[in-house]
Scaffold this motif. Sequence first.
Motif, PDB file in Angstrom:
ATOM      1  N   THR A 156     -12.470   4.950  -7.472  1.00  0.00           N
ATOM      2  CA  THR A 156     -11.157   4.918  -6.831  1.00  0.00           C
ATOM      3  C   THR A 156     -10.514   3.541  -6.991  1.00  0.00           C
ATOM      4  O   THR A 156      -9.321   3.423  -7.275  1.00  0.00           O
ATOM      5  N   VAL A 157     -11.324   2.489  -6.822  1.00  0.00           N
ATOM      6  CA  VAL A 157     -10.805   1.124  -6.961  1.00  0.00           C
ATOM      7  C   VAL A 157     -10.290   0.889  -8.378  1.00  0.00           C
ATOM      8  O   VAL A 157      -9.216   0.301  -8.576  1.00  0.00           O
ATOM      9  N   ARG A 158     -11.025   1.385  -9.367  1.00  0.00           N
ATOM     10  CA  ARG A 158     -10.612   1.197 -10.772  1.00  0.00           C
ATOM     11  C   ARG A 158      -9.318   1.942 -11.092  1.00  0.00           C
ATOM     12  O   ARG A 158      -8.631   1.615 -12.065  1.00  0.00           O
ATOM     13  N   ILE A 159      -9.004   2.945 -10.287  1.00  0.00           N
ATOM     14  CA  ILE A 159      -7.744   3.678 -10.464  1.00  0.00           C
ATOM     15  C   ILE A 159      -6.618   3.011  -9.680  1.00  0.00           C
ATOM     16  O   ILE A 159      -5.534   2.752 -10.211  1.00  0.00           O
ATOM     17  N   TYR A 160      -6.874   2.704  -8.402  1.00  0.00           N
ATOM     18  CA  TYR A 160      -5.827   2.198  -7.519  1.00  0.00           C
ATOM     19  C   TYR A 160      -5.280   0.834  -7.954  1.00  0.00           C
ATOM     20  O   TYR A 160      -4.062   0.627  -7.982  1.00  0.00           O
TER      21      TYR A 160
ATOM     22  N   PRO B  46      -5.245  -1.012 -10.933  1.00  0.00           N
ATOM     23  CA  PRO B  46      -4.348  -1.080 -12.101  1.00  0.00           C
ATOM     24  C   PRO B  46      -3.033  -0.333 -11.897  1.00  0.00           C
ATOM     25  O   PRO B  46      -1.985  -0.789 -12.361  1.00  0.00           O
ATOM     26  N   PHE B  47      -3.080   0.809 -11.190  1.00  0.00           N
ATOM     27  CA  PHE B  47      -1.853   1.575 -10.970  1.00  0.00           C
ATOM     28  C   PHE B  47      -0.893   0.820 -10.059  1.00  0.00           C
ATOM     29  O   PHE B  47       0.321   0.822 -10.287  1.00  0.00           O
ATOM     30  N   PHE B  48      -1.416   0.171  -9.017  1.00  0.00           N
ATOM     31  CA  PHE B  48      -0.530  -0.582  -8.129  1.00  0.00           C
ATOM     32  C   PHE B  48       0.045  -1.800  -8.854  1.00  0.00           C
ATOM     33  O   PHE B  48       1.218  -2.147  -8.673  1.00  0.00           O
ATOM     34  N   GLU B  49      -0.761  -2.444  -9.689  1.00  0.00           N
ATOM     35  CA  GLU B  49      -0.258  -3.578 -10.463  1.00  0.00           C
ATOM     36  C   GLU B  49       0.791  -3.133 -11.471  1.00  0.00           C
ATOM     37  O   GLU B  49       1.753  -3.865 -11.743  1.00  0.00           O
ATOM     38  N   MET B  50       0.617  -1.941 -12.015  1.00  0.00           N
ATOM     39  CA  MET B  50       1.618  -1.399 -12.933  1.00  0.00           C
ATOM     40  C   MET B  50       2.953  -1.244 -12.211  1.00  0.00           C
ATOM     41  O   MET B  50       4.010  -1.558 -12.760  1.00  0.00           O
ATOM     42  N   PHE B  51       2.900  -0.795 -10.949  1.00  0.00           N
ATOM     43  CA  PHE B  51       4.117  -0.598 -10.148  1.00  0.00           C
ATOM     44  C   PHE B  51       4.812  -1.920  -9.848  1.00  0.00           C
ATOM     45  O   PHE B  51       6.019  -2.074 -10.078  1.00  0.00           O
ATOM     46  N   ILE B  52       4.066  -2.911  -9.353  1.00  0.00           N
ATOM     47  CA  ILE B  52       4.711  -4.168  -8.955  1.00  0.00           C
ATOM     48  C   ILE B  52       5.192  -4.960 -10.171  1.00  0.00           C
ATOM     49  O   ILE B  52       6.137  -5.746 -10.074  1.00  0.00           O
ATOM     50  N   ASN B  53       4.562  -4.755 -11.333  1.00  0.00           N
ATOM     51  CA  ASN B  53       5.020  -5.444 -12.544  1.00  0.00           C
ATOM     52  C   ASN B  53       6.205  -4.746 -13.192  1.00  0.00           C
ATOM     53  O   ASN B  53       6.903  -5.339 -14.022  1.00  0.00           O
ATOM     54  N   PHE B  54       6.443  -3.499 -12.826  1.00  0.00           N
ATOM     55  CA  PHE B  54       7.641  -2.808 -13.285  1.00  0.00           C
ATOM     56  C   PHE B  54       8.879  -3.489 -12.702  1.00  0.00           C
ATOM     57  O   PHE B  54       9.945  -3.497 -13.305  1.00  0.00           O
TER      58      PHE B  54
ATOM     59  N   VAL C 169      -0.917   7.615  -9.159  1.00  0.00           N
ATOM     60  CA  VAL C 169      -0.039   6.450  -8.983  1.00  0.00           C
ATOM     61  C   VAL C 169       0.550   6.445  -7.572  1.00  0.00           C
ATOM     62  O   VAL C 169       0.575   5.410  -6.897  1.00  0.00           O
ATOM     63  N   ILE C 170       1.006   7.614  -7.120  1.00  0.00           N
ATOM     64  CA  ILE C 170       1.571   7.722  -5.765  1.00  0.00           C
ATOM     65  C   ILE C 170       0.531   7.329  -4.721  1.00  0.00           C
ATOM     66  O   ILE C 170       0.820   6.593  -3.772  1.00  0.00           O
ATOM     67  N   ASN C 171      -0.703   7.793  -4.894  1.00  0.00           N
ATOM     68  CA  ASN C 171      -1.779   7.464  -3.948  1.00  0.00           C
ATOM     69  C   ASN C 171      -2.020   5.958  -3.902  1.00  0.00           C
ATOM     70  O   ASN C 171      -2.233   5.380  -2.825  1.00  0.00           O
ATOM     71  N   ALA C 172      -2.005   5.310  -5.070  1.00  0.00           N
ATOM     72  CA  ALA C 172      -2.237   3.864  -5.127  1.00  0.00           C
ATOM     73  C   ALA C 172      -1.129   3.093  -4.421  1.00  0.00           C
ATOM     74  O   ALA C 172      -1.379   2.098  -3.728  1.00  0.00           O
ATOM     75  N   ILE C 173       0.119   3.541  -4.580  1.00  0.00           N
ATOM     76  CA  ILE C 173       1.256   2.875  -3.939  1.00  0.00           C
ATOM     77  C   ILE C 173       1.236   3.118  -2.432  1.00  0.00           C
ATOM     78  O   ILE C 173       1.441   2.192  -1.631  1.00  0.00           O
ATOM     79  N   LYS C 174       0.990   4.378  -2.037  1.00  0.00           N
ATOM     80  CA  LYS C 174       0.956   4.711  -0.615  1.00  0.00           C
ATOM     81  C   LYS C 174      -0.145   3.948   0.111  1.00  0.00           C
ATOM     82  O   LYS C 174      -0.005   3.584   1.283  1.00  0.00           O
ATOM     83  N   PHE C 175      -1.257   3.692  -0.592  1.00  0.00           N
ATOM     84  CA  PHE C 175      -2.367   2.958   0.023  1.00  0.00           C
ATOM     85  C   PHE C 175      -1.894   1.585   0.491  1.00  0.00           C
ATOM     86  O   PHE C 175      -2.264   1.135   1.582  1.00  0.00           O
ATOM     87  N   TYR C 176      -1.058   0.922  -0.300  1.00  0.00           N
ATOM     88  CA  TYR C 176      -0.587  -0.406   0.076  1.00  0.00           C
ATOM     89  C   TYR C 176       0.280  -0.355   1.322  1.00  0.00           C
ATOM     90  O   TYR C 176       0.069  -1.092   2.288  1.00  0.00           O
ATOM     91  N   TYR C 177       1.284   0.519   1.317  1.00  0.00           N
ATOM     92  CA  TYR C 177       2.239   0.538   2.425  1.00  0.00           C
ATOM     93  C   TYR C 177       1.649   1.142   3.690  1.00  0.00           C
ATOM     94  O   TYR C 177       1.916   0.667   4.792  1.00  0.00           O
ATOM     95  N   GLU C 178       0.849   2.180   3.552  1.00  0.00           N
ATOM     96  CA  GLU C 178       0.407   2.925   4.729  1.00  0.00           C
ATOM     97  C   GLU C 178      -0.964   2.515   5.251  1.00  0.00           C
ATOM     98  O   GLU C 178      -1.250   2.699   6.428  1.00  0.00           O
ATOM     99  N   VAL C 179      -1.810   1.941   4.376  1.00  0.00           N
ATOM    100  CA  VAL C 179      -3.140   1.515   4.828  1.00  0.00           C
ATOM    101  C   VAL C 179      -3.211  -0.004   4.944  1.00  0.00           C
ATOM    102  O   VAL C 179      -3.619  -0.530   5.974  1.00  0.00           O
ATOM    103  N   VAL C 180      -2.789  -0.709   3.899  1.00  0.00           N
ATOM    104  CA  VAL C 180      -2.858  -2.174   3.936  1.00  0.00           C
ATOM    105  C   VAL C 180      -1.873  -2.752   4.949  1.00  0.00           C
ATOM    106  O   VAL C 180      -2.240  -3.569   5.790  1.00  0.00           O
ATOM    107  N   LEU C 181      -0.613  -2.284   4.888  1.00  0.00           N
ATOM    108  CA  LEU C 181       0.409  -2.802   5.814  1.00  0.00           C
ATOM    109  C   LEU C 181       0.460  -2.030   7.121  1.00  0.00           C
ATOM    110  O   LEU C 181       1.139  -2.439   8.053  1.00  0.00           O
ATOM    111  N   GLY C 182      -0.259  -0.897   7.194  1.00  0.00           N
ATOM    112  CA  GLY C 182      -0.292  -0.121   8.436  1.00  0.00           C
ATOM    113  C   GLY C 182       1.036   0.494   8.792  1.00  0.00           C
ATOM    114  O   GLY C 182       1.454   0.469   9.952  1.00  0.00           O
TER     115      GLY C 182
END
Length: 357
Positions: free
Chosen positions: A105-109, A111-119, A153-166
């Motif tokens: 899961t980490v290997r997926i989340y 790179p996908f989140f970095e792909m989003f923020i670098n876009f 990709v959606i799961n990786a992005i949602k993890f940041y906003y909904e789990v990391v930032l609460g």
Amino acid sequence: MIGIKFESDKVIQALIKSLSNPKWSDQYKMVYVPNTQQNLNDILYVFKGVIWINYNRFFANKAINKYNETLDISWFRKRKINPHYKYCPEEYLLKLELKRYSNNTVRIYVPFFEMFINFYNDREINTLDESDIRGFLQHLIQKKMSNSYINQVINAIKFYYEVVLGMPHRFYDIERPRKEYKLPKVISKEEILSIINNTNNIKHRCVVKLLYGSGLRKSELLNLKVNDIDSKRMLVRVQNSKGNKDRFTLLSKNALDDLRIYFKEFRPKDYLFEGQKGGKYSGESVLRIVKLASEKARIRESVTPHVLRHSFATHLLESGVDLRQIQVLLGHSSTKTTEIYTHVATNTFKTIKNPLD
């Protein structure tokens, strides 16, 4: 505070009055009580069996896996720094560690989140909103990425906003692609035997026989320990499989005979299948074993370890084994997942008279 939000209902209103000093918030338009362990216990007790309660927020930092493999994300932190590239925030990596997500899961989340923020390389993360996420997803759709790829990709992005930032449910309105409905790929028993006969050695033959004869996922095979083979009860114990579940599945007498020969020759110490230098066998090696043997067997279909698992389930169904029993052997949480095999089992169609005939 503990907020209690609900549709207008006289029963729920009456039950809320039994709580200790509930109050109404005009700002949030909901009933609330102080956030104490006693109040949480009271809410669970009062409403138990009456309504469904979403109390996930009270256990936001709970680890999702208790017995998962050792998580190693140090290599993400030690990567060579590129000044023009945005790296995953440290709090993202830390939350993955604290919640003990699997290495896969980490290997997926990450790179996908970095792909989003670098876009959006010229913008700060905290300035990005739902419209920016949709813009990025639209970019992926235009590149003709698969539905499963976009969902990850959606799961990786949602993890940041909904789990990391609460920020719970903030991005639950992001549209997901419709799930693709694909039938499992299955090969015949004769083709299975041909693959087994075309393996290179006893180790490779045992790998194929366990994948098919026990219906194992590739990861489950790799995690097998020597003592997981129960020759007295003719069972294979699968520990910490998908969903962090344990189960037992079938052990073939045919496979056991080969396993005994294999054990005397290779003498594995910890894992049932180990690399040349010890330690867990690699997933790439298992995939290569199945691919090469199927090519030598001249099977036109592309065969993977999961095709062998699909074939195990389908052949059981065709031989009259109950769907519920197959569900248990495969480790599915729901029979709906197992029911997919009814669409490819030949006995489903044999009883139907073809109108042409």
